[in-house]
Design a protein around this motif. Sequence first.
Motif, PDB file in Angstrom:
ATOM      1  N   ARG A  22       0.853  -1.194   0.000  1.00  0.00           N
ATOM      2  CA  ARG A  22       0.000   0.000   0.000  1.00  0.00           C
ATOM      3  C   ARG A  22       0.887   1.242   0.000  1.00  0.00           C
ATOM      4  O   ARG A  22       1.994   1.233   0.520  1.00  0.00           O
ATOM      5  N   THR A  23       0.358   2.309  -0.580  1.00  0.00           N
ATOM      6  CA  THR A  23       1.066   3.585  -0.571  1.00  0.00           C
ATOM      7  C   THR A  23       0.222   4.586   0.200  1.00  0.00           C
ATOM      8  O   THR A  23      -1.000   4.639   0.043  1.00  0.00           O
ATOM      9  N   GLY A  24       0.865   5.383   1.037  1.00  0.00           N
ATOM     10  CA  GLY A  24       0.160   6.340   1.879  1.00  0.00           C
ATOM     11  C   GLY A  24      -0.165   7.631   1.157  1.00  0.00           C
ATOM     12  O   GLY A  24       0.311   7.903   0.052  1.00  0.00           O
ATOM     13  N   ARG A  25      -0.964   8.450   1.799  1.00  0.00           N
ATOM     14  CA  ARG A  25      -1.379   9.727   1.237  1.00  0.00           C
ATOM     15  C   ARG A  25      -0.172  10.633   0.961  1.00  0.00           C
ATOM     16  O   ARG A  25      -0.092  11.288  -0.080  1.00  0.00           O
ATOM     17  N   GLY A  26       0.789  10.642   1.889  1.00  0.00           N
ATOM     18  CA  GLY A  26       1.964  11.482   1.708  1.00  0.00           C
ATOM     19  C   GLY A  26       2.748  11.101   0.468  1.00  0.00           C
ATOM     20  O   GLY A  26       3.208  11.975  -0.289  1.00  0.00           O
ATOM     21  N   ALA A  27       2.919   9.791   0.258  1.00  0.00           N
ATOM     22  CA  ALA A  27       3.644   9.330  -0.930  1.00  0.00           C
ATOM     23  C   ALA A  27       2.908   9.724  -2.197  1.00  0.00           C
ATOM     24  O   ALA A  27       3.525  10.182  -3.177  1.00  0.00           O
ATOM     25  N   LYS A  28       1.587   9.553  -2.199  1.00  0.00           N
ATOM     26  CA  LYS A  28       0.801   9.922  -3.381  1.00  0.00           C
ATOM     27  C   LYS A  28       0.941  11.417  -3.681  1.00  0.00           C
ATOM     28  O   LYS A  28       1.117  11.816  -4.842  1.00  0.00           O
ATOM     29  N   LEU A  29       0.868  12.237  -2.665  1.00  0.00           N
ATOM     30  CA  LEU A  29       1.011  13.679  -2.879  1.00  0.00           C
ATOM     31  C   LEU A  29       2.391  14.011  -3.448  1.00  0.00           C
ATOM     32  O   LEU A  29       2.528  14.881  -4.314  1.00  0.00           O
ATOM     33  N   GLY A  30       3.405  13.314  -2.971  1.00  0.00           N
ATOM     34  CA  GLY A  30       4.753  13.527  -3.488  1.00  0.00           C
ATOM     35  C   GLY A  30       4.851  13.161  -4.959  1.00  0.00           C
ATOM     36  O   GLY A  30       5.467  13.894  -5.754  1.00  0.00           O
ATOM     37  N   TRP A  31       4.251  12.047  -5.346  1.00  0.00           N
ATOM     38  CA  TRP A  31       4.285  11.635  -6.748  1.00  0.00           C
ATOM     39  C   TRP A  31       3.475  12.586  -7.626  1.00  0.00           C
ATOM     40  O   TRP A  31       3.853  12.846  -8.762  1.00  0.00           O
ATOM     41  N   LEU A  32       2.355  13.096  -7.099  1.00  0.00           N
ATOM     42  CA  LEU A  32       1.573  14.065  -7.861  1.00  0.00           C
ATOM     43  C   LEU A  32       2.398  15.327  -8.117  1.00  0.00           C
ATOM     44  O   LEU A  32       2.415  15.861  -9.230  1.00  0.00           O
ATOM     45  N   ALA A  33       3.087  15.801  -7.076  1.00  0.00           N
ATOM     46  CA  ALA A  33       3.925  17.001  -7.235  1.00  0.00           C
ATOM     47  C   ALA A  33       5.052  16.750  -8.234  1.00  0.00           C
ATOM     48  O   ALA A  33       5.345  17.598  -9.101  1.00  0.00           O
ATOM     49  N   LEU A  34       5.698  15.596  -8.137  1.00  0.00           N
ATOM     50  CA  LEU A  34       6.768  15.249  -9.073  1.00  0.00           C
ATOM     51  C   LEU A  34       6.239  15.227 -10.503  1.00  0.00           C
ATOM     52  O   LEU A  34       6.913  15.703 -11.437  1.00  0.00           O
ATOM     53  N   SER A  35       5.049  14.707 -10.682  1.00  0.00           N
ATOM     54  CA  SER A  35       4.471  14.591 -12.025  1.00  0.00           C
ATOM     55  C   SER A  35       4.204  15.956 -12.629  1.00  0.00           C
ATOM     56  O   SER A  35       4.432  16.179 -13.828  1.00  0.00           O
ATOM     57  N   VAL A  36       3.715  16.882 -11.815  1.00  0.00           N
ATOM     58  CA  VAL A  36       3.476  18.245 -12.302  1.00  0.00           C
ATOM     59  C   VAL A  36       4.789  18.882 -12.739  1.00  0.00           C
ATOM     60  O   VAL A  36       4.882  19.528 -13.799  1.00  0.00           O
ATOM     61  N   LEU A  37       5.832  18.709 -11.942  1.00  0.00           N
ATOM     62  CA  LEU A  37       7.130  19.290 -12.275  1.00  0.00           C
ATOM     63  C   LEU A  37       7.717  18.677 -13.549  1.00  0.00           C
ATOM     64  O   LEU A  37       8.252  19.387 -14.406  1.00  0.00           O
ATOM     65  N   ARG A  38       7.615  17.381 -13.693  1.00  0.00           N
ATOM     66  CA  ARG A  38       8.202  16.705 -14.847  1.00  0.00           C
ATOM     67  C   ARG A  38       7.450  17.019 -16.131  1.00  0.00           C
ATOM     68  O   ARG A  38       8.041  17.070 -17.216  1.00  0.00           O
ATOM     69  N   ALA A  39       6.113  17.206 -16.019  1.00  0.00           N
ATOM     70  CA  ALA A  39       5.288  17.379 -17.220  1.00  0.00           C
ATOM     71  C   ALA A  39       5.725  18.591 -18.033  1.00  0.00           C
ATOM     72  O   ALA A  39       5.654  18.578 -19.270  1.00  0.00           O
ATOM     73  N   GLY A  40       6.176  19.631 -17.355  1.00  0.00           N
ATOM     74  CA  GLY A  40       6.548  20.846 -18.052  1.00  0.00           C
ATOM     75  C   GLY A  40       7.883  20.788 -18.747  1.00  0.00           C
ATOM     76  O   GLY A  40       8.206  21.667 -19.562  1.00  0.00           O
ATOM     77  N   THR A  41       8.684  19.771 -18.476  1.00  0.00           N
ATOM     78  CA  THR A  41      10.032  19.700 -19.046  1.00  0.00           C
ATOM     79  C   THR A  41      10.205  18.558 -20.041  1.00  0.00           C
ATOM     80  O   THR A  41      11.274  18.445 -20.656  1.00  0.00           O
ATOM     81  N   MET A  42       9.183  17.753 -20.241  1.00  0.00           N
ATOM     82  CA  MET A  42       9.358  16.536 -21.040  1.00  0.00           C
ATOM     83  C   MET A  42       9.503  16.810 -22.534  1.00  0.00           C
ATOM     84  O   MET A  42       9.950  15.937 -23.275  1.00  0.00           O
ATOM     85  N   SER A  43       9.091  17.984 -22.978  1.00  0.00           N
ATOM     86  CA  SER A  43       9.204  18.289 -24.411  1.00  0.00           C
ATOM     87  C   SER A  43      10.561  18.878 -24.767  1.00  0.00           C
ATOM     88  O   SER A  43      10.849  19.144 -25.935  1.00  0.00           O
ATOM     89  N   VAL A  44      11.393  19.098 -23.751  1.00  0.00           N
ATOM     90  CA  VAL A  44      12.710  19.688 -23.983  1.00  0.00           C
ATOM     91  C   VAL A  44      13.698  18.598 -24.395  1.00  0.00           C
ATOM     92  O   VAL A  44      13.743  17.527 -23.797  1.00  0.00           O
ATOM     93  N   GLY A  45      14.503  18.876 -25.428  1.00  0.00           N
ATOM     94  CA  GLY A  45      15.506  17.912 -25.841  1.00  0.00           C
ATOM     95  C   GLY A  45      15.029  17.065 -27.005  1.00  0.00           C
ATOM     96  O   GLY A  45      13.895  17.176 -27.474  1.00  0.00           O
ATOM     97  N   PRO A  46      15.885  16.176 -27.494  1.00  0.00           N
ATOM     98  CA  PRO A  46      15.543  15.346 -28.654  1.00  0.00           C
ATOM     99  C   PRO A  46      14.437  14.332 -28.317  1.00  0.00           C
ATOM    100  O   PRO A  46      14.284  13.938 -27.165  1.00  0.00           O
TER     101      PRO A  46
END
Length: 348
Positions: A277-301
């Motif tokens: 099982r994954t806790g609420r804190g872990a889920k919130l951390g992954w959600l935040a990471l996903s928001v940060l990564r989404a904006g940079t994924m189009s950069v580069g080849p």
Amino acid sequence: MTISMDHFTPDLRGDALAVQDMAACREAIRTGSLSFHAASRLLPAKVRDPSLALYAFCRLADDAVDEGDDKVGAVLQLRDRLDLVYRGRPRDAAADRAFARVVETFEMPRALPEALLEGFAWDAVGRRYDTLSGVLDYSARVAAAVGAMMCVLMRVREADALARACDLGLAMQLTNIARDVGEDALAGRIYLPLDWLAEEGVDVAAFLAAPAPCDGVRRVTRRLLDHADRLYRRSEAGVPKLPLACRPAILAARHVYAGIGGRVRAAGYDSVTQRARTGRGAKLGWLALSVLRAGTMSVGPVPSVLHAGPATEVEFLVQAARGAARKGRSEALLSVLAQLEARDRGLA
């Protein structure tokens, strides 16, 4: 296709009914699938609501087959419900009406939900899988089909993006299988590749009779998660092909489910005596990471893996989502439904 309202109560017609149906779908997901509910909150509303309707329909169907006493009857009922949805006369239930609106609005290819139906039918007949490819065949139907349908909801029908979305669905289902080894065994089910178990000297009948986290089962669980990790990594190449506003939610689903696999690893690959099982804190951390990564994924080849062909087991889903699938139910689906009808009539 126009959804018939003739059999609905007059004071529940139109937008008011649609609002009530969506509220019911949200509640079903909120209480039934915390991981999906968390990820869906990052979707834009125009995709979030239809995705919740889609997932509620699929989830309630899955629960009826997985948890009900009459698995055969549940699959046959789902077949009939899909027939009604695609005739524009859904059953008088919130999830069915909401899904019918999705089918009409997005021109959802019928082959995609019927792939899901076929996977549920395989469950009802108790099918087991000799090889990893067989497990992937099953995963294509019960999970990758949902990934393809999500692409349709995002108005994405490009082959490369669909192939990578199906990779994500496969990875998520392999993670589910690895997490649920003990729970499935207690119910008399096994989804691990039988040839891998044989290589480890695991007697399947003995394991199902008395489930225990032996070394062989642990190693097979690890192999399955290793393959899931490869699919997670490959799936990421398709994220930049999705609408920008949708990318955080898809990355969140990827990280949350991979996190479940991480919990299984941390437990020494023992998913028999405990359920990861994954806790609420872990889920919130992954959600935040996903928001940060989404904006940079189009950069580069562009990663070359984006253009890799779809896995053999999901190629039919890619073709269906692109509108290139043959019309009508496949012979394989008709065959397994015929088996279930025979069982339902007591003829087999």
